[in-house]
Design a protein around this motif. Structure first.
Motif, PDB file in Angstrom:
ATOM      1  N   ALA A 132      82.383  13.053  39.878  1.00  0.00           N
ATOM      2  CA  ALA A 132      81.691  12.037  40.675  1.00  0.00           C
ATOM      3  C   ALA A 132      82.563  10.799  40.808  1.00  0.00           C
ATOM      4  N   THR A 166      78.204   6.254  45.891  1.00  0.00           N
ATOM      5  CA  THR A 166      78.534   7.364  45.000  1.00  0.00           C
ATOM      6  C   THR A 166      78.798   8.648  45.777  1.00  0.00           C
ATOM      7  N   ASN A 167      79.526   9.545  45.110  1.00  0.00           N
ATOM      8  CA  ASN A 167      79.820  10.854  45.668  1.00  0.00           C
ATOM      9  C   ASN A 167      79.886  11.836  44.509  1.00  0.00           C
ATOM     10  N   TYR A 168      79.377  13.056  44.740  1.00  0.00           N
ATOM     11  CA  TYR A 168      79.298  14.035  43.666  1.00  0.00           C
ATOM     12  C   TYR A 168      79.875  15.385  44.088  1.00  0.00           C
ATOM     13  N   ASP A 195      79.564  19.345  44.308  1.00  0.00           N
ATOM     14  CA  ASP A 195      78.372  20.159  44.562  1.00  0.00           C
ATOM     15  C   ASP A 195      77.770  20.718  43.275  1.00  0.00           C
ATOM     16  N   THR A 209      77.446  19.384  40.451  1.00  0.00           N
ATOM     17  CA  THR A 209      76.743  18.411  39.613  1.00  0.00           C
ATOM     18  C   THR A 209      75.677  17.631  40.370  1.00  0.00           C
ATOM     19  N   LYS A 210      75.646  17.793  41.665  1.00  0.00           N
ATOM     20  CA  LYS A 210      74.698  17.028  42.487  1.00  0.00           C
ATOM     21  C   LYS A 210      73.258  17.333  42.076  1.00  0.00           C
ATOM     22  N   GLY A 211      72.489  16.271  41.889  1.00  0.00           N
ATOM     23  CA  GLY A 211      71.094  16.447  41.488  1.00  0.00           C
ATOM     24  C   GLY A 211      70.879  16.503  39.987  1.00  0.00           C
ATOM     25  N   ARG A 212      71.954  16.710  39.226  1.00  0.00           N
ATOM     26  CA  ARG A 212      71.834  16.760  37.767  1.00  0.00           C
ATOM     27  C   ARG A 212      72.555  15.583  37.101  1.00  0.00           C
ATOM     28  N   THR A 235      74.372  11.672  37.285  1.00  0.00           N
ATOM     29  CA  THR A 235      74.314  10.382  37.969  1.00  0.00           C
ATOM     30  C   THR A 235      75.420   9.482  37.448  1.00  0.00           C
TER      31      THR A 235
END
Length: 118
Positions: A49, A57-59, A61, A63-66, A68
């Motif tokens: 991230a 912010t950018n994540y 794929d 880790t996205k949603g899990r 921060t």
């Protein structure tokens, strides 16, 4: 001199949570993009991230949603909150600073081990 010091790693069960911290010093923290990367055994280092000085912010794929990413510019610290951890999240996690104005990583921390296992 620029220093990045990670902390907060450890052993956690699948489904658990951890929060990593990276204390920065030696530069004007608030103007730099900061990022977390990770490297699992036998694999290449990969982006987790990023966060800009303006808190965009950018994540990845995976880790996205899990996960921060956040930062406290008053404390010169960047954080990574990791929830719903999976065994495949096991890796050494590194904090990094991106070079200005639009470059990639130029300084790295020493890394902190995260192990997700029952």
């Amino acid at each position: 001199q620029v220093q990045l010091v990670e902390s907060g790693g450890g052993l956690v069960q699948p489904g658990g949570s951890l929060r990593l911290s990276c204390a920065a010093s030696g530069f004007t923290f608030s103007v730099y993009v900061m990022a977390w990367y990770r490297q699992a055994p036998g694999k290449q280092r990969e982006l987790v991230a990023t966060i800009t000085g303006g808190f965009s912010t950018n994540y990845a794929d995976s880790t996205k949603g899990r996960f921060t990413i956040s930062r406290d510019n008053a404390k010169n610290t960047v954080y990574l909150q990791m929830n719903s951890l999976k065994p495949e999240d096991t890796a050494v996690y590194y904090c990094t600073r991106y070079r200005l104005p639009h470059g990639g990583p130029d300084y790295w921390g020493q890394g902190t081990q995260v192990t997700v296992s029952s």
